[in-house]
Motif scaffolding. Structure first.
Motif: not given
Length: 301
Positions: A32-40, A45-49, A110-113
């Motif tokens: 499912l698409r969730t806010v937490q899922g999109e942010l994490e 991607v941003l932190l290249r973790a 936000n740019g990645v989101l």
């Protein structure tokens, strides 16, 4: 605080907002698409973790519920923070202030989101003490619930955020009913109970107003809320406003501490998390410890 790869970690507080219409709530759910899922995902991607960072949220919202004042935190390594922040110079004094740096981190997130999703906006990403906990350090949470009474003029521009009620409502009666729910009470009648948890909450504010577009909006504030509590207490007050139940019955239902069919839980899309308030930094740890303590009512009073 976590330590990854033997690097000192920083705790980052995110202040954000979202339109919850197209999300299955805040929390991660498989498939499912969730806010937490999109942010994490965006943070990964941003932190290249190697592993996506995990967020702790201040107010866990259900499917379809919105937020203007959501707060979350995550721990990052020094290396990840450097990747996120990069070189921060303003061209004048050489270094950006912490507030400017926090907004810069937000813009980069936000740019990645924005590559994959819409409806989520991060306003700030600032460093906070390791004693800060988005959930347990909170002093209070404020929600708004918007609805339209039967006969009110419909506004398609706010329809995604406003519930419709198929009856005329008496806002003065609804306010008197809301006043009866204020204070420290056991709200089991209005909650989906979780095993081992308590429904004792301190309801600090429950006030109604007429908005500029003719809707009714409730300001609802408490130290914390249990699952479905806000939509349930609004549903109970609406039942009084439509003369389905009387105020005296509402009080009896509250004190019975039993789920009932005498009122309906209101739709999710009328609800928005507006603000979460926290104490000063020196009081964060003590507040978190106090919140974790199980609350009970004093039956002798």
């Amino acid at each position: 605080m976590n330590f990854l790869n033997n690097s000192p970690a920083a705790r980052v507080r995110l202040d954000l907002a979202y339109d919850g219409t197209d999300y299955s709530g805040w929390a991660l759910q498989p498939g499912l698409r969730t806010v937490q899922g999109e942010l994490e995902s965006a943070l990964g991607v941003l932190l290249r973790a190697d592993q996506e960072p995990r967020l702790t949220v201040g107010g866990r919202t259900d499917a379809g519920v919105h937020a203007r004042g959501q707060v979350a935190h995550l721990d990052v390594t020094a290396e990840q923070l450097a990747k996120w922040t990069g070189r921060v110079q303003d061209g004048r004094s050489g270094e950006l202030s912490e507030a400017e740096t926090a907004r810069l981190r937000a813009r980069r997130l936000n740019g990645v989101l924005n590559r994959t999703t819409r409806g989520i906006a991060v306003h700030s990403a600032r460093i906070v003490p390791e004693t800060f906990d988005a959930r347990f350090s909170a002093l209070r949470r404020r929600y708004e619930y918007r609805l339209r009474s039967s006969g009110a003029r419909r506004d398609p521009l706010t329809a995604r955020f406003t519930a419709d009620v198929a009856h005329r409502l008496d806002i003065d009666v609804m306010q008197r009913a809301s006043d009866e729910l204020l204070g420290l009470n056991d709200f089991t009648t209005f909650c989906r109970a979780r095993e081992g948890s308590t429904a004792v909450r301190d309801l600090l504010c429950f006030e109604w107003r007429v908005t500029e577009d003719g809707a009714f909006a409730a300001r609802i504030e408490a130290d914390a809320f249990c699952h479905s509590m806000v939509r349930a207490i609004v549903g109970a007050v609406v039942a009084v406003g439509t003369e389905r139940i009387e105020i005296d019955e509402l009080v009896r239902l509250r004190d019975a501490r039993t789920r009932t069919s005498r009122f309906a839980v209101m739709p999710a899309h009328g609800l928005s998390l507006e603000e979460i308030t926290y104490p000063e930094d020196k009081d964060l740890a003590a507040r978190a410890e106090q919140t974790r303590a199980r609350r009970v009512l004093d039956s002798s009073k």
